[in-house]
Design a protein around this motif. Structure first.
Motif: not given
Length: 365
Positions: A315-330
């Motif tokens: 963002t303009v405020y130097d905030i790192g944003i992580i959006n993530s899709i994760a798959y956990v092994f069975q």
């Protein structure tokens, strides 16, 4: 005699050419069927008046059955039913059954024999036989490499619910051990062979009373439906709406074919696929990962327990944003991915995190 033997040999040779390989298969099958003895199933003991009646399903390729009573040989018979009149009330009797066939003039027995036990009761008996089950669910769904602990106990029939059952303990068996096994404690475990399907687990009471539990084994790498779509940010949503096929290919590869890796895939300034730690992957997988990252501004993190598809923005405020899709092994559902997560399909999660830009860059070094 020599001439006759020669004629016979020529005849056999001629017939083998005429009939061909099929003849060999028929003879092999016949021999195999003759020597294979299937164990009797659904062996059950019931009280009828002052008698004990034993019944079981007929087995294929069987000439007869041997019944053992309290550890001693009791009867040999050809039918699949036996009435035991030599019993006393309030006494427990155990019966074991084996099937046999005749091969080369000798008896060949089934691998193992089932055992049932029964108490002969009257109205004054304090203990009675199992008549129903409690706490057993009819169906479960588990993942490849997954497991589930089955619950259940044997109880008297509802008419005799004030009595105590001879034994509440159940024994468990699987209809297909290539799909899943079950141990003495009722823990069902899917085999690590990427084989999906449905297996029946049999819960058996002391007297042979049986209940079926259906276990569906699914490969969670291929989700049938994505839920909670409203929670996904617009930036990450295309992964599950447009790129699910590539993601399932990637997670399946690192879960089953190329395990125990730790690296992050990205595209460098020259437009080539880069890795934070060099690992060996197939050219096809390299192409799949490259095409996915080229389609969206994401990185692909591969870990020993999961794969994460991360979109990183500032963002303009130097905030790192992580959006993530994760798959956990069975079979590794409790693995820590470093973020709070929301399940959007079995073993698939949406993750979201915020960092200061400096902290995030420091973490990436």
């Amino acid at each position: 005699m020599k001439k006759a033997s020669k004629i016979i040999a020529i005849f056999i040779f001629t017939m083998s050419i005429f009939v061909g390989v099929g003849a060999v298969e028929v003879f092999a099958d016949t021999a195999s069927q003759t020597n294979t003895v299937n164990e009797p199933v659904k062996f059950i003991a019931k009280q009828k008046g002052k008698k004990v009646v034993l019944k079981w399903n007929k087995s294929k390729n069987v000439k007869g059955y041997i019944i053992y009573k309290n550890g001693k040989k009791f009867k040999t018979l050809k039918k699949n039913k036996l009435t035991d009149k030599k019993v006393k009330k309030n006494k427990v009797y155990s019966y074991k059954i084996k099937a046999y066939t005749i091969a080369n003039g000798k008896k060949v027995f089934s691998n193992s024999g089932q055992t049932v036990s029964i108490i002969v009761t009257d109205k004054k008996s304090k203990k009675v036989n199992a008549g129903r089950f409690k706490y057993i669910k009819n169906q479960y769904t588990i993942s490849l490499n997954g497991k589930v602990k089955l619950q259940g106990e044997a109880y008297p029939s509802k008419k005799l619910k004030k009595k105590k059952v001879l034994s509440r303990k159940l024994t468990w068996s699987s209809s297909d051990t290539s799909l899943a096994t079950v141990n003495a404690r009722g823990v069902v475990k899917a085999n690590n062979n990427m084989k999906t399907g449905t297996v029946i687990i049999y819960a058996k009471a002391h007297n042979g009373l049986t209940k079926k539990v259906k276990i569906n084994i699914e490969n969670y790498a291929y989700p049938s439906k994505i839920k909670k779509m409203y929670m996904l940010s617009d930036d990450i949503k295309p992964l599950v709406t447009e790129h699910m096929a590539e993601m399932t290919k990637i997670v399946s590869y690192f879960e089953f074919e190329n395990k125990n890796n730790e690296t992050t895939f990205d595209i460098d300034d020259k437009g080539n696929l880069s890795m934070s730690k060099k690992i060996s992957i197939s050219s096809e997988m390299e192409k799949t990962i490259f095409n996915l990252i080229s389609s969206m501004p994401i990185t692909v993190e591969v870990h020993k327990g999961y794969v994460a598809f991360n979109r990183i923005d500032f963002t303009v405020y130097d905030i790192g944003i992580i959006n993530s899709i994760a798959y956990v092994f069975q079979g590794m559902e409790n693995v820590d991915t470093g973020y709070e997560r929301i399940e959007i399909a079995p073993n698939w999660y949406y993750q979201y995190g915020e960092f200061s830009k400096g902290y995030f860059e420091e973490e990436q070094e």
